[in-house]
Design a protein around this motif. Structure first.
Motif, PDB file in Angstrom:
ATOM      1  N   GLN A 341       0.822  -1.208   0.000  1.00 57.92           N
ATOM      2  CA  GLN A 341       0.000   0.000   0.000  1.00 57.92           C
ATOM      3  C   GLN A 341       0.859   1.263   0.000  1.00 57.92           C
ATOM      4  OE1 GLN A 341      -2.628  -0.321   3.362  1.00 57.92           O
ATOM      5  NE2 GLN A 341      -3.618  -2.175   2.595  1.00 57.92           N
ATOM      6  N   LEU A 342       1.953   1.231   0.737  1.00 61.01           N
ATOM      7  CA  LEU A 342       2.839   2.399   0.795  1.00 61.01           C
ATOM      8  C   LEU A 342       3.434   2.700  -0.568  1.00 61.01           C
ATOM      9  CD1 LEU A 342       4.467   4.538   2.377  1.00 61.01           C
ATOM     10  CD2 LEU A 342       6.171   2.751   2.826  1.00 61.01           C
ATOM     11  N   ALA A 344       2.322   1.725  -3.546  1.00 55.78           N
ATOM     12  CA  ALA A 344       1.299   2.055  -4.534  1.00 55.78           C
ATOM     13  C   ALA A 344       0.809   3.490  -4.381  1.00 55.78           C
ATOM     14  CB  ALA A 344       0.130   1.082  -4.416  1.00 55.78           C
ATOM     15  N   SER A 345       0.848   4.047  -3.174  1.00 57.43           N
ATOM     16  CA  SER A 345       0.323   5.392  -2.928  1.00 57.43           C
ATOM     17  C   SER A 345       1.409   6.462  -2.864  1.00 57.43           C
ATOM     18  CB  SER A 345      -0.471   5.398  -1.613  1.00 57.43           C
ATOM     19  OG  SER A 345       0.373   5.043  -0.520  1.00 57.43           O
ATOM     20  N   SER A 346       2.660   6.105  -3.140  1.00 56.91           N
ATOM     21  CA  SER A 346       3.738   7.085  -3.052  1.00 56.91           C
ATOM     22  C   SER A 346       3.665   8.067  -4.221  1.00 56.91           C
ATOM     23  CB  SER A 346       5.097   6.378  -3.042  1.00 56.91           C
ATOM     24  OG  SER A 346       5.313   5.712  -4.270  1.00 56.91           O
ATOM     25  N   PRO A 349       5.208   6.323  -8.009  1.00 56.26           N
ATOM     26  CA  PRO A 349       4.866   4.899  -7.964  1.00 56.26           C
ATOM     27  C   PRO A 349       5.926   4.049  -8.641  1.00 56.26           C
ATOM     28  CG  PRO A 349       2.986   6.223  -8.659  1.00 56.26           C
ATOM     29  CD  PRO A 349       4.177   7.132  -8.668  1.00 56.26           C
ATOM     30  N   GLY A 396       3.493  -2.649  -4.929  1.00 58.37           N
ATOM     31  CA  GLY A 396       3.085  -1.546  -5.781  1.00 58.37           C
ATOM     32  C   GLY A 396       2.059  -1.923  -6.807  1.00 58.37           C
ATOM     33  N   ALA A 398      -0.899  -2.880  -6.171  1.00 60.47           N
ATOM     34  CA  ALA A 398      -2.228  -2.545  -5.629  1.00 60.47           C
ATOM     35  C   ALA A 398      -3.188  -3.721  -5.750  1.00 60.47           C
ATOM     36  CB  ALA A 398      -2.783  -1.301  -6.313  1.00 60.47           C
TER      37      ALA A 398
END
Length: 478
Positions: A341-342, A344-346, A349, A396, A398
């Motif tokens: 999750q970290l 994928a939301s950075s 990406p 990443g 998701a």
């Protein structure tokens, strides 16, 4: 006016026509060879500074050979007065590259300024170079500086003065502004002409339009400077990426004998980073080992997509988050989900693979989970095997798939090898654990984790490896 005598040498005799024809033939064949290489051997890409520099040099070489062909053609045709006696060729009879078409690549004209009679004689080519109508009065030495770029006027004055007063040959370049507003760069070479009494009677000069050549040279120089800048930037970014990696990865070098509580087994750990064969691809590979507050040990390796500073900075973010969650006691399976999750939301990406293990020394139990990463290799009693892969997808991506966590009990003397897939991706074989498993006899004979790592590096540290990689070895104390 009597035949002029040059100050330093007698008037040269024209070369034989056959010799000039042979030179013209050789120059044109060489020009064709260079042009063929330019067309067939080099793929030019506008976005590549190296390619732009190569193209500029090829074009400059062709320009020089075009100039050579034109000059030899003029030499073959003879002096302007001699050419005037011959019938002028029709434009339809000329080839597009014939120098008589007035190609601006490198036109050459001649002039003579008589100091005794103030008479000025220009060749037809010189009228074209200066953009003046044929038959109009040629420029005198007093009027000539007026058509020059102001910054170049002192240079011409010094050249003419040195020639007329001191008898020095002229050789220099200056820029003129034509009546149509265009600017040309001209090269002038000349000498004083002496009368029968040895006094300076006139000045004779050859003036050559070198505008295209100078533009080609500036293009080549600019492209070369661009290549050097790109190389400097690349070296700087490479150095920064290396320094960033060394700052983020564990500071220990060599083996790390982690302390343990109670009666559990000690863990001997060693790791190594292997750069790619080109030494230019600094990627997002990492390894880490640390003692957790509850007495267990974290072992992890991983690899993020990309190279350079973006990859190493993303690796630092992921590794920092991984350490924090491990210290907080989060199990390897859920930990992989949080990392997914970290990433994928950075803000930038990326995709990555990771392997996270937690070793409990009291029960000698290894809990582990992976995200699109090769499973650990376990070596025991002289043989090795890959642990059954636990379910997990790339970080990443998701994905809603949960990351599976698995366990295995380790025995004294067991050797655990964690690695990134770049370790076995070589030019002579595909990625896979088979090559590593063949090292089982050597790892069984090793007495420390560092000796095990040395065996791996000796086998896979060669120049044929295509990507950077990490390897981490953990050996259970006996």
């Amino acid at each position: 006016m009597p035949p002029p005598q040059f100050a330093d040498h007698p008037a040269p005799q024209p070369p034989a026509d056959e010799a000039v024809d042979a030179l013209i033939d050789r120059a044109r064949r060489l020009r064709g060879d260079v042009d063929a290489v330019r067309r067939d051997a080099v793929l030019f890409h506008e976005d590549d500074p190296q390619s732009r520099w190569q193209r500029a040099l090829y074009e400059l070489a062709v320009h020089h050979l075009d100039n050579l062909d034109e000059h030899l053609g003029q030499l073959r045709a003879g002096l302007p007065a001699q050419r005037a006696e011959a019938p002028a060729p029709r434009a339809d009879d000329l080839e597009p590259d014939d120098p008589r078409t007035g190609s601006p690549l490198s036109r050459v004209g001649s002039a003579e300024w008589n100091l005794l009679t103030d008479e000025v004689s220009w060749s037809d080519e010189l009228y074209e170079i200066f953009g003046r109508p044929p038959g109009s009065p040629p420029l005198s030495l007093d009027d000539l500086p007026a058509v020059l770029v102001p910054d170049d006027q002192p240079l011409l004055t010094a050249m003419v003065t040195g020639c007329l007063v001191d008898g020095r040959p002229m050789d220099g370049e200056f820029r003129i502004v034509r009546p149509d507003g265009g600017t040309l760069t001209l090269h002038m070479a000349g000498e004083p002409v002496l009368d029968a009494q040895g006094c300076t009677a006139s000045m004779w000069a050859v003036i050559r339009d070198v505008s295209e050549l100078r533009r080609g040279e500036r293009t080549a120089d600019g492209s070369g400077a661009s290549v050097r800048r790109e190389a400097h930037i690349e070296r700087t970014e490479h150095r920064m990426a290396v320094e960033f990696r060394e700052t983020v990865l564990p500071p220990w070098r060599g083996p790390l004998r982690l302390p343990h509580q109670g009666t559990g087994a000690a863990l001997d750990v060693a790791a190594h980073y292997l750069p790619s064969a080109s030494s230019g691809l600094i990627g997002g590979d990492w390894y880490d080992a640390m003692q957790l507050p509850d007495g267990r040990t974290l072992l992890t390796v991983g690899d993020l997509t990309g190279h350079g500073i973006p990859a190493t900075s993303a690796m630092a973010m992921i590794l920092g988050a991984l350490r924090g969650m491990a210290v907080a006691g989060i199990e390897p399976g859920p930990l992989m989900g949080h990392l997914d999750q970290l990433l994928a939301s950075s803000m930038q990406p990326a995709l990555g693979s990771a392997l996270c293990c937690r070793f409990d020394p009291d029960g000698s139990v290894l809990s582990w989970a992976q995200a699109g990463h090769p499973a650990p290799l376990l070596f025991r009693d002289g043989s090795g095997r890959q642990l059954p892969p636990a379910d997990g997808v790339l970080l990443g991506a998701a994905s809603t798939v949960a990351f599976e966590q698995d366990e295995v009990r380790l025995l004294p003397g067991d050797v655990l090898v964690l690695h990134t897939d770049g370790l076995t991706r070589r030019s002579d074989r595909g990625a896979g654990p088979e090559a590593l498993l063949e090292l089982a006899p050597r790892l069984a004979a090793a007495r420390t984790a560092q000796e095990c790592v040395r065996s791996v590096v000796e086998e896979f540290g060669g120049s044929e490896r295509l990507d950077d990689a990490c390897v981490l070895v953990a050996r259970v104390g006996e």
